[in-house]
Scaffold this active site. Structure first.
Site, PDB file in Angstrom:
ATOM      1  N   GLU A 144      -3.549   7.556  -4.137  1.00 52.13           N
ATOM      2  CA  GLU A 144      -3.423   6.285  -3.415  1.00 52.13           C
ATOM      3  C   GLU A 144      -3.268   5.115  -4.387  1.00 52.13           C
ATOM      4  O   GLU A 144      -3.986   5.050  -5.381  1.00 52.13           O
ATOM      5  CB  GLU A 144      -4.669   6.074  -2.551  1.00 52.13           C
ATOM      6  CG  GLU A 144      -4.606   4.829  -1.686  1.00 52.13           C
ATOM      7  CD  GLU A 144      -5.913   4.617  -0.922  1.00 52.13           C
ATOM      8  OE1 GLU A 144      -5.950   4.873   0.292  1.00 52.13           O
ATOM      9  OE2 GLU A 144      -6.898   4.182  -1.552  1.00 52.13           O
TER      10      GLU A 144
ATOM     11  N   TYR B  38       0.866  -1.184   0.000  1.00 53.94           N
ATOM     12  CA  TYR B  38       0.000   0.000   0.000  1.00 53.94           C
ATOM     13  C   TYR B  38       0.898   1.228   0.000  1.00 53.94           C
ATOM     14  O   TYR B  38       1.901   1.276   0.712  1.00 53.94           O
ATOM     15  CB  TYR B  38      -0.876   0.021   1.260  1.00 53.94           C
ATOM     16  CG  TYR B  38      -1.655   1.316   1.418  1.00 53.94           C
ATOM     17  CD1 TYR B  38      -2.961   1.424   0.945  1.00 53.94           C
ATOM     18  CD2 TYR B  38      -1.069   2.444   2.006  1.00 53.94           C
ATOM     19  CE1 TYR B  38      -3.660   2.618   1.050  1.00 53.94           C
ATOM     20  CE2 TYR B  38      -1.764   3.640   2.114  1.00 53.94           C
ATOM     21  CZ  TYR B  38      -3.062   3.714   1.638  1.00 53.94           C
ATOM     22  OH  TYR B  38      -3.753   4.894   1.738  1.00 53.94           O
TER      23      TYR B  38
END
Ligand code: GDP
Ligand code: MN
Length: 377
Positions: free
Chosen positions: A183, A97
């Site tokens: 993101e 992530y």
């Protein structure tokens, strides 16, 4: 403004971040030419598609047109699926992530990363907070090399150079687009290096004054190509609260808006809404505000109260005139216009056949009379 995954990935690609090759499908018949193996990903303005069945690996055993049709019919967390992104299947070694966002309390950018990607970062933060690395970024210099080394260590990544490329790319996207969030979940390690397998971006509408072209291109792509309504992509600088009355109200400041609601009441009218555009506006923002306010069938007159600070009156006039020319609403408009570029704005309005007011109270009276079906002259 939120972007679709395919839009974010197109931007990633332009900034040197590797993304899978893909094709955007907006109608089922376009799927007929696809060949397996592919990953089919529902495009909606929300996450959580994986869990909702919005990400399907197609190996060729099922009819692809039926599959695409099923994805297009999905609704994910209340958001309609507008298209399907058909991508080459990635060979995943590990899912990470990584994101850059703005920390609210300090208004500075932070890089957040984790060795645990592909799942919701909120649950990682809750259950295993030690697996999250957070790095403060100096907005003037961007992420520094030693910070990327620390990041690599925290994520358990050995190829710091490849991670550096991803971080540089993300920082470049973040700054070039004036994003409030970039993101990648998951960022995957593949035998060919890192690939952004998913992409989420939120752009700052208040940066429209310098990113106008980018924002309107992305917005046009959403409304024209994907049928997203203006309401859904509307600039989040606009605050709109419907009320009970008949005087439609638009202001470029919250205080002025509230004051004007009271003044309308004092003059015997009732505001139909509170609609505030924020301080940095553009022709498109006032155009969108007018679409919202005039969509209310109770509205009998429109009162626009503008006090130009950062806000330019020539741009406001441009938006108002364009709206009236395109929609020809049968509703009188009363504009109080003063401040930055007022001479130009007022002249543009005059040439288009609209008079303006410089006194707020007179404008309010006229709008209340107008809503009651009368005329102020
Ligand atoms: P989200 O659920 O909306 O966040 O959708 P993502 O695009 O992040 O995909 C969810 C999950 O599907 C990923 O975490 C992967 O595990 C899996 N996935 C997505 N694309 C691929 C791919 O190309 N290959 C493989 N093997 N798995 C994939
Ligand atoms: Mn994801």
């Amino acid at each position: 403004m939120k972007l679709f995954e395919f839009q974010a990935k197109e931007i990633f690609r332009r900034h040197g971040i590797a993304v899978p090759n893909g094709t955007l499908i907006t109608r089922r018949d376009e799927a007929a030419s696809l060949g397996p193996p592919l990953v089919l990903k529902a495009q909606a303005l929300t996450g959580g598609r994986g869990k909702a069945g919005g990400v399907v690996i197609w190996d060729g055993s099922e009819d692809v047109v039926t599959l695409v049709e099923r994805l297009l019919a999905l609704e994910i967390r209340g958001e309609k699926v507008r298209a399907v992104l058909a991508e080459e299947k990635a060979n995943i070694l590990h899912e990470y992530y990584i994101s850059i966002t703005v920390r609210g309390t300090t208004a500075t950018p932070v890089l957040v990363a984790s060795e645990e990607g592909g799942v919701e970062i909120e649950s990682v933060a809750k259950e295993t907070p030690e697996k999250i690395v957070t790095i403060e970024i100096d907005p003037l210099t961007g992420p520094k090399q030693y910070q990327v080394r620390a990041l690599a260590k925290g994520m358990g990544v050995s190829d710091t150079r490849d991670l550096q490329k991803v971080v540089d790319g993300l920082w470049s996207v973040f700054t070039a687009c004036d994003a409030t969030l970039v993101e990648v979940n998951p960022l995957v390690a593949t035998p060919e290096g890192f690939v952004a397998l998913d992409g989420k971006m939120v752009l700052d509408d208040k940066a429209a004054f310098r990113r106008g072209e980018l924002l309107s291109e992305l917005k046009a792509e959403q409304t024209k190509r994907l049928d997203v309504s203006l309401e859904e992509v509307r600039s989040d600088t606009i605050t709109y609260v419907p009320l009970d009355g008949t005087v439609g109200l638009i202001s470029d400041g919250a205080g002025t808006g509230m004051l004007t609601i009271d003044l309308i009441r004092d003059e015997g009218g009732v505001a139909a809404d509170f609609c505030e555009m924020g301080g940095f506006t553009s022709p498109q923002v006032i155009y969108d505000a007018m679409s919202m306010v005039l969509a209310d069938e109770k509205v009998r007159s429109l009162l626009v109260v503008l006090i130009g600070g950062f806000n330019r009156m020539d741009e406001m006039a441009e938006g108002i005139i364009r709206y009236y020319e395109e929609h020809k609403p049968d509703i009188p408009i009363f504009v109080r216009m003063c401040g930055t570029m007022e001479e130009v704005g007022i002249e543009m309005m005059r040439q288009a056949g609209f008079s303006t007011y410089d006194d707020l109270l007179t404008a309010v009276r006229a709008a209340v009379t107008g809503a009651a079906g009368g005329s102020d002259d």
